[in-house]
Design a protein around this motif. Structure first.
Motif, short mmCIF file in Angstrom:
data_model
loop_
_atom_site.label_atom_id
_atom_site.label_comp_id
_atom_site.label_asym_id
_atom_site.label_seq_id
_atom_site.Cartn_x
_atom_site.Cartn_y
_atom_site.Cartn_z
N LYS A 22 -18.99 23.11 -0.53
CA LYS A 22 -18.28 23.41 0.71
C LYS A 22 -17.55 22.18 1.25
CE LYS A 22 -20.28 23.30 4.96
NZ LYS A 22 -19.53 22.66 6.04
N TYR A 97 -8.86 17.97 9.06
CA TYR A 97 -8.23 17.38 7.88
C TYR A 97 -6.74 17.71 7.80
CZ TYR A 97 -12.98 16.37 6.29
OH TYR A 97 -14.27 15.90 6.20
N PHE A 119 -24.00 19.25 17.08
CA PHE A 119 -25.15 18.34 16.96
C PHE A 119 -25.06 17.25 18.02
CE2 PHE A 119 -23.71 18.85 12.38
CZ PHE A 119 -24.37 20.03 12.22
N ARG A 122 -19.42 14.64 18.92
CA ARG A 122 -18.85 14.42 17.58
C ARG A 122 -17.48 13.76 17.74
NH1 ARG A 122 -20.16 19.38 13.47
NH2 ARG A 122 -19.51 17.80 11.99
N ASP A 125 -12.99 8.98 16.94
CA ASP A 125 -12.32 7.71 17.19
C ASP A 125 -11.99 6.95 15.90
OD1 ASP A 125 -15.30 7.63 17.35
OD2 ASP A 125 -14.96 5.47 17.28
N GLN A 126 -12.84 7.08 14.87
CA GLN A 126 -12.59 6.32 13.63
C GLN A 126 -11.42 6.92 12.84
OE1 GLN A 126 -14.25 3.34 13.02
NE2 GLN A 126 -14.85 3.89 15.11
N VAL A 161 -18.33 2.98 11.97
CA VAL A 161 -19.49 3.76 11.52
C VAL A 161 -19.10 4.43 10.20
CG1 VAL A 161 -20.53 4.33 13.77
CG2 VAL A 161 -18.74 5.78 12.85
N VAL A 162 -20.09 4.65 9.35
CA VAL A 162 -19.79 5.33 8.08
C VAL A 162 -19.53 6.80 8.40
CG1 VAL A 162 -20.66 5.91 5.79
CG2 VAL A 162 -21.29 3.73 6.84
N VAL A 164 -17.85 10.45 7.03
CA VAL A 164 -17.27 11.28 5.97
C VAL A 164 -15.87 11.73 6.38
CG1 VAL A 164 -17.50 13.53 4.81
CG2 VAL A 164 -19.51 12.08 5.12
N TRP A 328 -27.07 12.20 13.13
CA TRP A 328 -26.63 12.94 14.32
C TRP A 328 -27.62 12.74 15.47
CZ3 TRP A 328 -21.85 14.23 13.97
CH2 TRP A 328 -21.30 14.61 12.75
#
Ligand code: EPU
Length: 427
Positions: A22, A97, A119, A122, A125-126, A161-162, A164, A328
């Protein structure tokens, strides 16, 4: 509206085939916009998040047709307006995306901020930091995020921050930018590598995906491609914990065992037998489960998207386990549902103390988000008695043919209209 009726307590036997990932396909579908051409994508899971994204593409003017149950042809050459309104974007997180994909193709994007599982906060900003570093101006008004640039230029970007989503969005925007982009502290999840492989098959020049430094040399043109999506790490992990929770002997096929190592490790610690093959994994559970401590982390750590399923497994393990959510702020909302099935779990912020009980008991429960839904489904499958699971649309956002796959390995599960009687009455 439908619900699942589940008679728990059956030991599981048989084989289950894992679908395409997914979180890879929800990035790859918007990425087809970058080609202005025809792409054929195989191993596309038949889940509602995919249908929503394909509808958004069609609304934008793309031609979308299914060549088989899991093969989609997408021609994005006729898209002219880089706009996704709230009505379309609100249903799923991955609609953001379109920001990166539109920026990459049109140097502008107008997308209403996304929905998705709740969660806690969210932020994006990155993502915005990345777009700005590439030369875009980003603003928000009337519920839209607008990102525009005369031209995008490669840049050196360090993620605070890492993330995805930010890693994917920055790759999408940078792939046609002029010059070299270096993205540091990038996410390393399997779906990041899958997106990079997809983009490279379109003619992009991306190196280092799967490490924390990704280098993207911008190219002028991307072309259409044929590509097959990787197997879903989290769907596979979910069937692993379901088999471990219910007990029995289940072969999970079409997986990449390397992607499952952090889950395999915890199941072994819990006393489950896990055997790896080239593209399959076998779970046998015949003994009582043992306590395990788990902390979720970005890949290759234990995935947050497996935390609810793992906590649910530990709810029936001997002893007290500690589960710490490291990604989260608020991902233990499903615990209230498990408590109503007899679980002993205390939550304090990002930590759950799970005191194992010998057996869960059936109850009417609901899915509060996608993976929370998988967790209550798992709980119902190993509980004594007949449970009803509502709000199953969350589960069907991410699990293809879940009822059929579970039935095939011996689960007693039915999908019925909300007004229907319980399983025993229905038979
Ligand atoms: N974060 C920021 N700023 C940003 C972006 C993220 O502070 O700009 C923080 C988040 O608040 C969070 C952490 O960084 O604390 C990680 O967030 P990330 O951006 O990695 O998450 P995401 O891209 O929104 C994806 C998956 C989630 C999965 C997470 C973490 C998709 C569509 N979603 O979300 O999957 O939990 O990565 O692995 O790929 C799911 O499949 O059930 C699901 C929720």
């Amino acid at each position: 509206m439908e619900k699942y009726i589940i008679e728990g307590g059956h030991r599981l036997h048989g084989e289950v085939e894992i679908s395409g990932a997914k979180n890879a396909v929800v990035a790859i579908i918007p990425a087809t916009i970058l080609a202005k051409d025809r792409c054929v994508i195989e191993n596309v899971p038949n889940i509602s998040d995919v249908s929503i994204l394909l509808h958004i593409l069609q609304d934008l003017g793309a031609k979308v047709s299914y060549l088989g149950k899991n093969t989609v042809e997408i021609d994005t050459s006729h898209i002219t307006e880089p706009v996704v309104p709230y009505e379309s974007s609100r249903h799923l997180r991955a609609s953001y995306y379109f920001l990166g994909a539109f920026l990459g193709r049109f140097n502008q994007a107008h997308v209403s901020p996304p929905g998705g599982c709740n969660f806690g906060v969210r932020p994006i900003d990155q993502h915005i930091k990345g777009f700005e570093a590439l030369g875009a101006s980003v603003s928000t008004d009337y519920g839209f995020i607008h990102a525009t640039a005369e031209e995008l230029y490669g840049s050196h970007i360090y993620l605070d921050v890492v993330s995805v989503g930010a890693t994917i969005n920055i790759m999408l925007a940078a792939v046609k930018a002029k010059g070299l982009t270096i993205l540091e502290n990038a996410a390393k999840e399997p779906h990041i590598v899958d997106l990079a492989n997809f983009l490279n098959s379109m003619g992009a020049d991306i190196r280092g995906a799967g490490t924390d430094v990704i280098k993207i040399h911008g190219v002028d043109v991307l072309r259409g491609t044929s590509y097959s999506i990787i197997p879903d790490q989290i769907e596979a992990g979910t069937y692993m914990t379901i088999a471990a929770a219910a007990g029995g002997d289940v072969l999970i096929k079409n997986v990449i065992p390397k992607h499952l190592e952090s889950i395999t490790d915890k199941l072994l610690q819990a006393g489950v037998s896990v055997t790896e093959y080239d593209d399959a994994i076998r779970i046998i559970r015949s003994k009582p489960l043992k306590k395990v401590n788990v902390k979720t982390m970005p890949h290759p750590g234990f995935p947050t998207d497996m935390q609810p399923q793992m906590t649910t497994l530990l709810a029936i393990a001997e002893g007290t386990s500690i589960v710490t959510e490291g990604v989260w702020d608020n991902r233990f909302k499903y615990v209230d549902e498990l408590r109503r099935m007899g679980a002993h779990i205390q939550v304090d912020g990002k930590v759950a103390v799970v005191e194992g009980v010998p057996q869960l008991t059936a109850a009417p429960v609901k899915a509060v988000d996608l993976r929370a839904g998988a967790a209550v489904l798992q709980a119902a499958l190993c509980a004594t008695g007949i449970s009803e699971v509502e709000d199953i649309h969350y589960i069907e956002r991410g699990y293809e043919d879940v009822v059929e796959k579970l039935q095939k390995i011996g689960c007693s599960i039915k999908k019925v209209p909300i007004s229907s009687p319980t399983l025993s009455q229905a038979q």
